[in-house]
Design a protein around this motif. Structure first.
Motif, PDB file in Angstrom:
ATOM      1  N   SER A  12     -19.925   4.094  -0.815  1.00  0.00           N
ATOM      2  CA  SER A  12     -19.744   5.534  -1.055  1.00  0.00           C
ATOM      3  C   SER A  12     -18.439   6.063  -0.463  1.00  0.00           C
ATOM      4  CB  SER A  12     -20.929   6.324  -0.499  1.00  0.00           C
ATOM      5  OG  SER A  12     -20.987   6.214   0.904  1.00  0.00           O
ATOM      6  N   ASP A  13     -17.766   5.260   0.359  1.00  0.00           N
ATOM      7  CA  ASP A  13     -16.480   5.652   0.950  1.00  0.00           C
ATOM      8  C   ASP A  13     -15.294   5.312   0.055  1.00  0.00           C
ATOM      9  OD1 ASP A  13     -17.970   6.371   3.206  1.00  0.00           O
ATOM     10  OD2 ASP A  13     -17.654   4.432   4.173  1.00  0.00           O
ATOM     11  N   GLN A  14     -15.561   4.796  -1.136  1.00  0.00           N
ATOM     12  CA  GLN A  14     -14.503   4.292  -2.014  1.00  0.00           C
ATOM     13  C   GLN A  14     -13.455   5.348  -2.367  1.00  0.00           C
ATOM     14  OE1 GLN A  14     -14.223   0.973  -2.794  1.00  0.00           O
ATOM     15  NE2 GLN A  14     -12.208   1.524  -3.568  1.00  0.00           N
ATOM     16  N   HIS A  15     -13.853   6.617  -2.489  1.00  0.00           N
ATOM     17  CA  HIS A  15     -12.871   7.655  -2.836  1.00  0.00           C
ATOM     18  C   HIS A  15     -11.784   7.781  -1.765  1.00  0.00           C
ATOM     19  CE1 HIS A  15     -15.672   9.861  -0.232  1.00  0.00           C
ATOM     20  NE2 HIS A  15     -14.745  10.795  -0.094  1.00  0.00           N
ATOM     21  N   VAL A  16     -12.121   7.510  -0.514  1.00  0.00           N
ATOM     22  CA  VAL A  16     -11.120   7.534   0.559  1.00  0.00           C
ATOM     23  C   VAL A  16     -10.318   6.238   0.543  1.00  0.00           C
ATOM     24  CG1 VAL A  16     -10.773   7.700   3.051  1.00  0.00           C
ATOM     25  CG2 VAL A  16     -12.516   9.105   1.938  1.00  0.00           C
ATOM     26  N   VAL A  17     -10.986   5.118   0.339  1.00  0.00           N
ATOM     27  CA  VAL A  17     -10.306   3.822   0.258  1.00  0.00           C
ATOM     28  C   VAL A  17      -9.266   3.843  -0.859  1.00  0.00           C
ATOM     29  CG1 VAL A  17     -10.612   1.365  -0.238  1.00  0.00           C
ATOM     30  CG2 VAL A  17     -12.234   2.549   1.264  1.00  0.00           C
ATOM     31  N   ILE A  20      -5.990   5.148   0.243  1.00  0.00           N
ATOM     32  CA  ILE A  20      -5.259   4.173   1.066  1.00  0.00           C
ATOM     33  C   ILE A  20      -4.588   3.141   0.165  1.00  0.00           C
ATOM     34  CG2 ILE A  20      -5.527   2.332   2.783  1.00  0.00           C
ATOM     35  CD1 ILE A  20      -8.021   3.945   3.806  1.00  0.00           C
ATOM     36  N   LEU A  21      -5.354   2.593  -0.763  1.00  0.00           N
ATOM     37  CA  LEU A  21      -4.826   1.541  -1.636  1.00  0.00           C
ATOM     38  C   LEU A  21      -3.666   2.032  -2.478  1.00  0.00           C
ATOM     39  CD1 LEU A  21      -8.163  -0.127  -2.852  1.00  0.00           C
ATOM     40  CD2 LEU A  21      -6.768  -0.662  -0.836  1.00  0.00           C
ATOM     41  N   ARG A  22      -3.731   3.264  -2.935  1.00  0.00           N
ATOM     42  CA  ARG A  22      -2.641   3.822  -3.750  1.00  0.00           C
ATOM     43  C   ARG A  22      -1.327   3.814  -2.972  1.00  0.00           C
ATOM     44  NH1 ARG A  22      -5.151   7.933  -5.559  1.00  0.00           N
ATOM     45  NH2 ARG A  22      -4.617   9.375  -3.893  1.00  0.00           N
ATOM     46  N   VAL A  23      -1.364   4.257  -1.719  1.00  0.00           N
ATOM     47  CA  VAL A  23      -0.144   4.294  -0.898  1.00  0.00           C
ATOM     48  C   VAL A  23       0.370   2.880  -0.631  1.00  0.00           C
ATOM     49  CG1 VAL A  23       0.795   4.907   1.369  1.00  0.00           C
ATOM     50  CG2 VAL A  23      -0.698   6.513   0.158  1.00  0.00           C
ATOM     51  N   LEU A  24      -0.534   1.968  -0.280  1.00  0.00           N
ATOM     52  CA  LEU A  24      -0.109   0.595   0.007  1.00  0.00           C
ATOM     53  C   LEU A  24       0.436  -0.087  -1.245  1.00  0.00           C
ATOM     54  CD1 LEU A  24      -2.980  -0.530   2.417  1.00  0.00           C
ATOM     55  CD2 LEU A  24      -0.696   0.344   3.009  1.00  0.00           C
ATOM     56  N   GLY A  28       4.186  -1.693  -1.895  1.00  0.00           N
ATOM     57  CA  GLY A  28       4.188  -3.153  -1.969  1.00  0.00           C
ATOM     58  C   GLY A  28       3.683  -3.852  -0.715  1.00  0.00           C
ATOM     59  N   VAL A  29       2.767  -3.225  -0.012  1.00  0.00           N
ATOM     60  CA  VAL A  29       2.224  -3.792   1.221  1.00  0.00           C
ATOM     61  C   VAL A  29       0.980  -4.617   0.879  1.00  0.00           C
ATOM     62  CG1 VAL A  29       1.198  -3.228   3.463  1.00  0.00           C
ATOM     63  CG2 VAL A  29       3.102  -1.875   2.584  1.00  0.00           C
ATOM     64  N   SER A  30       0.883  -5.799   1.471  1.00  0.00           N
ATOM     65  CA  SER A  30      -0.275  -6.652   1.208  1.00  0.00           C
ATOM     66  C   SER A  30      -1.487  -6.157   2.000  1.00  0.00           C
ATOM     67  CB  SER A  30       0.031  -8.102   1.565  1.00  0.00           C
ATOM     68  OG  SER A  30       0.293  -8.224   2.946  1.00  0.00           O
ATOM     69  N   TYR A  31      -2.648  -6.263   1.391  1.00  0.00           N
ATOM     70  CA  TYR A  31      -3.873  -5.804   2.046  1.00  0.00           C
ATOM     71  C   TYR A  31      -5.071  -6.543   1.482  1.00  0.00           C
ATOM     72  CZ  TYR A  31      -4.452  -3.105  -2.247  1.00  0.00           C
ATOM     73  OH  TYR A  31      -4.563  -2.727  -3.567  1.00  0.00           O
ATOM     74  N   GLU A  32      -6.169  -6.395   2.195  1.00  0.00           N
ATOM     75  CA  GLU A  32      -7.460  -6.837   1.691  1.00  0.00           C
ATOM     76  C   GLU A  32      -8.462  -5.739   2.042  1.00  0.00           C
ATOM     77  OE1 GLU A  32      -8.028 -10.619   3.561  1.00  0.00           O
ATOM     78  OE2 GLU A  32      -8.373  -9.774   5.543  1.00  0.00           O
ATOM     79  N   HIS A  33      -9.484  -5.605   1.207  1.00  0.00           N
ATOM     80  CA  HIS A  33     -10.511  -4.582   1.445  1.00  0.00           C
ATOM     81  C   HIS A  33     -11.879  -5.235   1.447  1.00  0.00           C
ATOM     82  CE1 HIS A  33     -13.336  -1.384  -0.236  1.00  0.00           C
ATOM     83  NE2 HIS A  33     -13.161  -1.111   1.031  1.00  0.00           N
ATOM     84  N   ARG A  34     -12.679  -4.867   2.435  1.00  0.00           N
ATOM     85  CA  ARG A  34     -14.053  -5.338   2.535  1.00  0.00           C
ATOM     86  C   ARG A  34     -14.970  -4.147   2.798  1.00  0.00           C
ATOM     87  NH1 ARG A  34     -11.531  -9.196   1.358  1.00  0.00           N
ATOM     88  NH2 ARG A  34     -11.624 -11.331   2.123  1.00  0.00           N
ATOM     89  N   VAL A  35     -16.177  -4.195   2.261  1.00  0.00           N
ATOM     90  CA  VAL A  35     -17.221  -3.226   2.583  1.00  0.00           C
ATOM     91  C   VAL A  35     -18.191  -3.951   3.511  1.00  0.00           C
ATOM     92  CG1 VAL A  35     -19.070  -1.757   1.710  1.00  0.00           C
ATOM     93  CG2 VAL A  35     -16.985  -2.083   0.346  1.00  0.00           C
ATOM     94  N   ASN A 116      -2.779   9.370   4.969  1.00  0.00           N
ATOM     95  CA  ASN A 116      -2.167   9.343   6.302  1.00  0.00           C
ATOM     96  C   ASN A 116      -2.491   8.052   7.039  1.00  0.00           C
ATOM     97  OD1 ASN A 116      -0.708  11.670   6.179  1.00  0.00           O
ATOM     98  ND2 ASN A 116      -2.126  12.895   7.393  1.00  0.00           N
ATOM     99  N   ALA A 117      -3.677   7.514   6.834  1.00  0.00           N
ATOM    100  CA  ALA A 117      -4.018   6.234   7.467  1.00  0.00           C
ATOM    101  C   ALA A 117      -3.084   5.138   6.973  1.00  0.00           C
ATOM    102  CB  ALA A 117      -5.473   5.875   7.176  1.00  0.00           C
ATOM    103  N   ALA A 118      -2.832   5.110   5.674  1.00  0.00           N
ATOM    104  CA  ALA A 118      -1.926   4.105   5.106  1.00  0.00           C
ATOM    105  C   ALA A 118      -0.505   4.294   5.646  1.00  0.00           C
ATOM    106  CB  ALA A 118      -1.941   4.172   3.582  1.00  0.00           C
ATOM    107  N   LEU A 119      -0.047   5.534   5.705  1.00  0.00           N
ATOM    108  CA  LEU A 119       1.304   5.797   6.203  1.00  0.00           C
ATOM    109  C   LEU A 119       1.431   5.443   7.684  1.00  0.00           C
ATOM    110  CD1 LEU A 119       1.973   9.162   4.352  1.00  0.00           C
ATOM    111  CD2 LEU A 119       3.018   6.934   3.863  1.00  0.00           C
ATOM    112  N   LEU A 120       0.392   5.701   8.465  1.00  0.00           N
ATOM    113  CA  LEU A 120       0.415   5.327   9.872  1.00  0.00           C
ATOM    114  C   LEU A 120       0.437   3.801  10.017  1.00  0.00           C
ATOM    115  CD1 LEU A 120       0.381   6.071  12.850  1.00  0.00           C
ATOM    116  CD2 LEU A 120      -2.118   6.333  12.681  1.00  0.00           C
ATOM    117  N   ALA A 121      -0.333   3.109   9.200  1.00  0.00           N
ATOM    118  CA  ALA A 121      -0.324   1.645   9.234  1.00  0.00           C
ATOM    119  C   ALA A 121       1.078   1.118   8.920  1.00  0.00           C
ATOM    120  CB  ALA A 121      -1.346   1.085   8.240  1.00  0.00           C
ATOM    121  N   LEU A 122       1.750   1.725   7.952  1.00  0.00           N
ATOM    122  CA  LEU A 122       3.114   1.304   7.619  1.00  0.00           C
ATOM    123  C   LEU A 122       4.047   1.478   8.810  1.00  0.00           C
ATOM    124  CD1 LEU A 122       3.414   2.792   4.028  1.00  0.00           C
ATOM    125  CD2 LEU A 122       3.163   0.390   4.651  1.00  0.00           C
ATOM    126  N   ARG A 123       3.912   2.555   9.532  1.00  0.00           N
ATOM    127  CA  ARG A 123       4.742   2.766  10.724  1.00  0.00           C
ATOM    128  C   ARG A 123       4.452   1.726  11.797  1.00  0.00           C
ATOM    129  NH1 ARG A 123       5.470   9.287  11.573  1.00  0.00           N
ATOM    130  NH2 ARG A 123       6.346   9.673   9.505  1.00  0.00           N
TER     131      ARG A 123
END
Length: 127
Positions: A12-17, A20-24, A28-35, A116-123
């Motif tokens: 149910s948190d997918q709308h927030v995820v 994040i994924l859109r920004v990453l 071009g940042v590599s990521y993985e997502h798990r529930v 903002n979480a994605a942008l902070l991770a990039l920093r």
């Protein structure tokens, strides 16, 4: 090796995820997502944290929002908590994430603030 690991406590948190994924993806940042729920699947969560090579974690959670703190207690890598709005408008999750005990640091962004979480991770990755 992913740069960022995104862990959400529920589907149910997918709308927030997605935010994040859109920004990453745009950067071009590599990521993985798990529930993985900290409450329902603690052993799976421990195994995942231990096995991933991700440099930064983003933990997305609502209600009691234990997930970011549990992740931070099991790694010395940076953890960013994203509180998710819910029955108490996300205030419950926000307070759970920002009130970590000494020795369990978790950065916290605003309620539903996946971007903002994605942008902070990039920093964090730049340092």
């Amino acid at each position: 090796m992913p740069d960022v690991s995104i862990i959400s406590g529920s589907k149910s948190d997918q709308h927030v995820v997605d935010r994040i994924l859109r920004v990453l993806d745009e950067r071009g940042v590599s990521y993985e997502h798990r529930v993985i729920s900290a409450h329902r699947n603690p052993k799976e969560l421990d195994q995942y944290i231990e096995s991933t090579d991700a440099r930064v974690f983003i933990a997305v959670a609502g209600m009691s929002a234990a997930l970011p703190g549990v992740v931070a207690a099991r790694t010395d890598r940076p953890v960013i908590g994203v509180p998710v709005s819910g029955k108490l408008l996300g205030i419950d999750a926000l307070l759970s994430i920002v009130q970590m005990p000494p020795g369990v640091p978790v950065a916290c962004v605003g309620i539903d603030a996946g971007e903002n979480a994605a942008l902070l991770a990039l920093r964090m990755l730049k340092s």
